[in-house]
Write a protein that holds these residues in place. Structure first.
Motif, PDB file in Angstrom:
ATOM      1  N   LEU A  15       0.808  -1.216   0.000  1.00  0.00           N
ATOM      2  CA  LEU A  15       0.000   0.000   0.000  1.00  0.00           C
ATOM      3  C   LEU A  15       0.848   1.275   0.000  1.00  0.00           C
ATOM      4  CD1 LEU A  15      -2.764  -1.075   2.508  1.00  0.00           C
ATOM      5  CD2 LEU A  15      -3.083  -0.602   0.078  1.00  0.00           C
ATOM      6  N   ILE A  16       2.126   1.160   0.341  1.00  0.00           N
ATOM      7  CA  ILE A  16       2.982   2.342   0.462  1.00  0.00           C
ATOM      8  C   ILE A  16       3.233   2.966  -0.914  1.00  0.00           C
ATOM      9  CG2 ILE A  16       5.311   3.125   1.103  1.00  0.00           C
ATOM     10  CD1 ILE A  16       5.200   0.996   3.333  1.00  0.00           C
ATOM     11  N   GLY A  17       3.042   4.299  -0.996  1.00  0.00           N
ATOM     12  CA  GLY A  17       3.280   5.035  -2.230  1.00  0.00           C
ATOM     13  C   GLY A  17       2.276   6.152  -2.421  1.00  0.00           C
ATOM     14  N   LEU A  18       2.272   6.706  -3.622  1.00  0.00           N
ATOM     15  CA  LEU A  18       1.308   7.744  -4.003  1.00  0.00           C
ATOM     16  C   LEU A  18       0.229   7.106  -4.862  1.00  0.00           C
ATOM     17  CD1 LEU A  18       3.676  10.691  -4.984  1.00  0.00           C
ATOM     18  CD2 LEU A  18       2.402  10.405  -2.868  1.00  0.00           C
ATOM     19  N   TRP A  19      -1.019   7.370  -4.528  1.00  0.00           N
ATOM     20  CA  TRP A  19      -2.159   6.780  -5.239  1.00  0.00           C
ATOM     21  C   TRP A  19      -3.069   7.889  -5.769  1.00  0.00           C
ATOM     22  CZ3 TRP A  19      -2.495   1.552  -5.932  1.00  0.00           C
ATOM     23  CH2 TRP A  19      -1.690   0.746  -5.128  1.00  0.00           C
ATOM     24  N   ASP A  20      -3.258   7.929  -7.080  1.00  0.00           N
ATOM     25  CA  ASP A  20      -4.173   8.886  -7.716  1.00  0.00           C
ATOM     26  C   ASP A  20      -5.535   8.242  -7.879  1.00  0.00           C
ATOM     27  OD1 ASP A  20      -3.049  11.351  -8.153  1.00  0.00           O
ATOM     28  OD2 ASP A  20      -2.231  10.838 -10.111  1.00  0.00           O
ATOM     29  N   CYS A  21      -6.560   8.934  -7.438  1.00  0.00           N
ATOM     30  CA  CYS A  21      -7.917   8.434  -7.631  1.00  0.00           C
ATOM     31  C   CYS A  21      -8.305   8.637  -9.098  1.00  0.00           C
ATOM     32  CB  CYS A  21      -8.895   9.179  -6.726  1.00  0.00           C
ATOM     33  SG  CYS A  21     -10.582   8.571  -6.841  1.00  0.00           S
ATOM     34  N   THR A  22      -8.730   7.557  -9.756  1.00  0.00           N
ATOM     35  CA  THR A  22      -9.114   7.640 -11.166  1.00  0.00           C
ATOM     36  C   THR A  22     -10.622   7.656 -11.364  1.00  0.00           C
ATOM     37  OG1 THR A  22      -8.917   5.244 -11.390  1.00  0.00           O
ATOM     38  CG2 THR A  22      -6.984   6.562 -11.971  1.00  0.00           C
ATOM     39  N   SER A  23     -11.378   7.167 -10.372  1.00  0.00           N
ATOM     40  CA  SER A  23     -12.841   7.245 -10.462  1.00  0.00           C
ATOM     41  C   SER A  23     -13.479   7.023  -9.102  1.00  0.00           C
ATOM     42  CB  SER A  23     -13.395   6.225 -11.460  1.00  0.00           C
ATOM     43  OG  SER A  23     -13.246   4.913 -10.977  1.00  0.00           O
ATOM     44  N   VAL A  24     -14.679   7.592  -8.960  1.00  0.00           N
ATOM     45  CA  VAL A  24     -15.485   7.446  -7.756  1.00  0.00           C
ATOM     46  C   VAL A  24     -16.848   6.948  -8.200  1.00  0.00           C
ATOM     47  CG1 VAL A  24     -16.519   8.629  -5.774  1.00  0.00           C
ATOM     48  CG2 VAL A  24     -14.273   9.357  -6.634  1.00  0.00           C
ATOM     49  N   LEU A  25     -17.291   5.841  -7.619  1.00  0.00           N
ATOM     50  CA  LEU A  25     -18.581   5.251  -7.976  1.00  0.00           C
ATOM     51  C   LEU A  25     -19.509   5.315  -6.778  1.00  0.00           C
ATOM     52  CD1 LEU A  25     -20.528   3.479  -9.698  1.00  0.00           C
ATOM     53  CD2 LEU A  25     -19.292   1.487  -8.827  1.00  0.00           C
ATOM     54  N   ASP A  26     -20.655   5.993  -6.941  1.00  0.00           N
ATOM     55  CA  ASP A  26     -21.705   5.974  -5.936  1.00  0.00           C
ATOM     56  C   ASP A  26     -22.465   4.678  -6.161  1.00  0.00           C
ATOM     57  OD1 ASP A  26     -24.280   6.145  -4.720  1.00  0.00           O
ATOM     58  OD2 ASP A  26     -24.068   8.322  -4.627  1.00  0.00           O
ATOM     59  N   MET A  27     -22.320   3.725  -5.269  1.00  0.00           N
ATOM     60  CA  MET A  27     -22.858   2.391  -5.495  1.00  0.00           C
ATOM     61  C   MET A  27     -24.379   2.318  -5.358  1.00  0.00           C
ATOM     62  SD  MET A  27     -19.698   0.047  -4.352  1.00  0.00           S
ATOM     63  CE  MET A  27     -20.510  -1.389  -4.864  1.00  0.00           C
ATOM     64  N   GLU A  28     -24.980   3.356  -4.811  1.00  0.00           N
ATOM     65  CA  GLU A  28     -26.432   3.370  -4.701  1.00  0.00           C
ATOM     66  C   GLU A  28     -27.088   3.882  -5.985  1.00  0.00           C
ATOM     67  OE1 GLU A  28     -27.019   5.536  -1.080  1.00  0.00           O
ATOM     68  OE2 GLU A  28     -26.141   3.924   0.115  1.00  0.00           O
ATOM     69  N   SER A  29     -26.484   4.899  -6.615  1.00  0.00           N
ATOM     70  CA  SER A  29     -27.058   5.461  -7.837  1.00  0.00           C
ATOM     71  C   SER A  29     -26.340   4.971  -9.095  1.00  0.00           C
ATOM     72  CB  SER A  29     -26.984   6.991  -7.790  1.00  0.00           C
ATOM     73  OG  SER A  29     -25.636   7.432  -7.876  1.00  0.00           O
ATOM     74  N   ASN A  30     -25.218   4.286  -8.936  1.00  0.00           N
ATOM     75  CA  ASN A  30     -24.355   3.853 -10.036  1.00  0.00           C
ATOM     76  C   ASN A  30     -23.780   5.020 -10.831  1.00  0.00           C
ATOM     77  OD1 ASN A  30     -24.263   1.089  -9.620  1.00  0.00           O
ATOM     78  ND2 ASN A  30     -26.195   0.763 -10.685  1.00  0.00           N
ATOM     79  N   GLU A  31     -23.689   6.184 -10.215  1.00  0.00           N
ATOM     80  CA  GLU A  31     -23.120   7.362 -10.858  1.00  0.00           C
ATOM     81  C   GLU A  31     -21.609   7.365 -10.659  1.00  0.00           C
ATOM     82  OE1 GLU A  31     -23.175  12.133 -10.173  1.00  0.00           O
ATOM     83  OE2 GLU A  31     -25.095  11.087 -10.059  1.00  0.00           O
ATOM     84  N   ILE A  32     -20.871   7.536 -11.763  1.00  0.00           N
ATOM     85  CA  ILE A  32     -19.410   7.549 -11.728  1.00  0.00           C
ATOM     86  C   ILE A  32     -18.920   8.980 -11.895  1.00  0.00           C
ATOM     87  CG2 ILE A  32     -17.298   6.807 -12.901  1.00  0.00           C
ATOM     88  CD1 ILE A  32     -18.795   4.297 -13.765  1.00  0.00           C
ATOM     89  N   SER A  33     -17.974   9.376 -11.047  1.00  0.00           N
ATOM     90  CA  SER A  33     -17.329  10.685 -11.157  1.00  0.00           C
ATOM     91  C   SER A  33     -15.876  10.460 -11.542  1.00  0.00           C
ATOM     92  CB  SER A  33     -17.376  11.433  -9.826  1.00  0.00           C
ATOM     93  OG  SER A  33     -18.691  11.601  -9.389  1.00  0.00           O
ATOM     94  N   LEU A  34     -15.387  11.262 -12.461  1.00  0.00           N
ATOM     95  CA  LEU A  34     -13.996  11.183 -12.886  1.00  0.00           C
ATOM     96  C   LEU A  34     -13.312  12.505 -12.574  1.00  0.00           C
ATOM     97  CD1 LEU A  34     -14.594   9.590 -16.403  1.00  0.00           C
ATOM     98  CD2 LEU A  34     -13.946   8.405 -14.311  1.00  0.00           C
ATOM     99  N   PRO A  35     -12.059  12.481 -12.124  1.00  0.00           N
ATOM    100  CA  PRO A  35     -11.345  13.740 -11.878  1.00  0.00           C
ATOM    101  C   PRO A  35     -11.220  14.537 -13.177  1.00  0.00           C
ATOM    102  CG  PRO A  35     -10.108  11.853 -11.042  1.00  0.00           C
ATOM    103  CD  PRO A  35     -11.253  11.314 -11.827  1.00  0.00           C
TER     104      PRO A  35
END
Length: 106
Positions: A15-35
């Protein structure tokens, strides 16, 4: 997910390092957000601390408990998938959310 064969625990070093978020999924609405554009959500994980972008430079201690990442005094996230360059986590705080990360640096 890489597991330690003796304890069935996720190896902390993975787990050690830098992690960029590539997507966020609202699992209730199935809506995906992208940076978009300059909007970055980069998490820094060291052997003894984690820095979340929303909190600025504030560091939190963290530990692995079973298949979850516990960020002290903040939140517990379930590690759904862990590969050398990819991480998918889920948490349930004001809605069930899934975050996908890409490792950018060790």
């Amino acid at each position: 997910m890489k597991l330690n064969s003796i304890t069935n625990q996720i190896e902390k070093k993975e787990l050690i390092g830098l992690w960029d978020c590539t997507s966020v999924l609202d699992m209730e609405s199935n809506e995906i957000s992208l940076p978009e554009g300059e909007e970055k959500f980069t998490v820094t994980i060291t052997s003894d601390s984690i820095i979340l972008p929303d909190t600025g430079k504030e560091k939190y201690t963290w530990e692995i408990r079973g298949d979850s990442l516990v960020i002290t005094d903040l939140i517990t996230v379930y590690i759904k998938e862990l590969k050398p360059t990819a991480l998918i986590v889920e948490y349930d705080f004001l809605g069930h959310t899934q975050l996908t990360f890409k490792k950018i640096k060790k």
